[in-house]
Design an enzyme around this catalytic site. Sequence first.
Site: not given
Ligand code: IPE
Ligand code: IPE
Ligand code: MG
Length: 255
Positions: A42, A136, A25, A212
Amino acid sequence: MVAATDNTAEESTANQPRHIAIIMDGNGRWAKQRGLPRTAGHQAGFKVARNIVEAVGKRQIEALTLFAFSSENWKRPPTEVRLLLDLFMSALESEVDKLMANNVHMRFIGERSAFPEKLQKMMNRSEQRTAGNTGLKLAIAVNYGGRWDIVNAAKQIATAVKSGDMELDDITIESFHQHVSLADCGEPDMLIRTGGDKRVSNYLLWQLAYSELFFSDVLWPDFDEAALDESIVQFSGRQRRFGKTGEQLEGAKRA
Ligand code: IPE
Ligand code: IPE
Ligand code: MG
């Protein structure tokens, strides 16, 4: 943490995670900080995922499960969703040879019928190509939701009971477990979430029961091998009690 001076090899490997799950994330915020479109985050995040797959493989860890797209991520702007699917497709085209060279067995977890047919075919093909690899075990969670996973398992079990293949009393934690994703590899020993938020966002709800948890403020595109190693070191210092007391575990170690 006790220094591992007279530890046997067996004890030290017991302290190494066998299965790591990651919520990757923070891509959007990483891009925003740089005045770039979220999609650039991304793209950067994908490169990091590639490095981490290689790093985890090198560390003799058995399994890695990456959250790439949640069942809730469809709610994002259509342009972002499209970019994520395109990125996913081009990754499938460009990465499978490398996975073959690194002996990685790749598969996908999640509801794939929602994806365009072309993408589904590519997913199936890359799974088939890497199926014989013995290194893996990499699982990519796409259109995945922990609640979906549990409901899906419940449906399979209900079907088996309805058809007479299974009795009501055969429904146990163990038999249920056989129907959720990743049943054939051990549950994640550790969950790492980058990006600073402290939640599981519908990831592996069943499988994380005793994992964990590690939350890192680092945004995913900045995550690297050193950050991975730091979490692994912290993991080795944790006492996993599974409901027992610390004294019971200490006693068992001495015996
Ligand atoms: C969780 O991240 C999903 C992925 C990393 C693919 P999100 O960015 O979607 O989660 P929320 O919406 O902040 O909970
Ligand atoms: C995680 O990064 C990737 C996906 C959910 C696909 P985000 O796109 O959620 O990045 P933030 O949380 O908005 O920074
Ligand atoms: Mg996110």
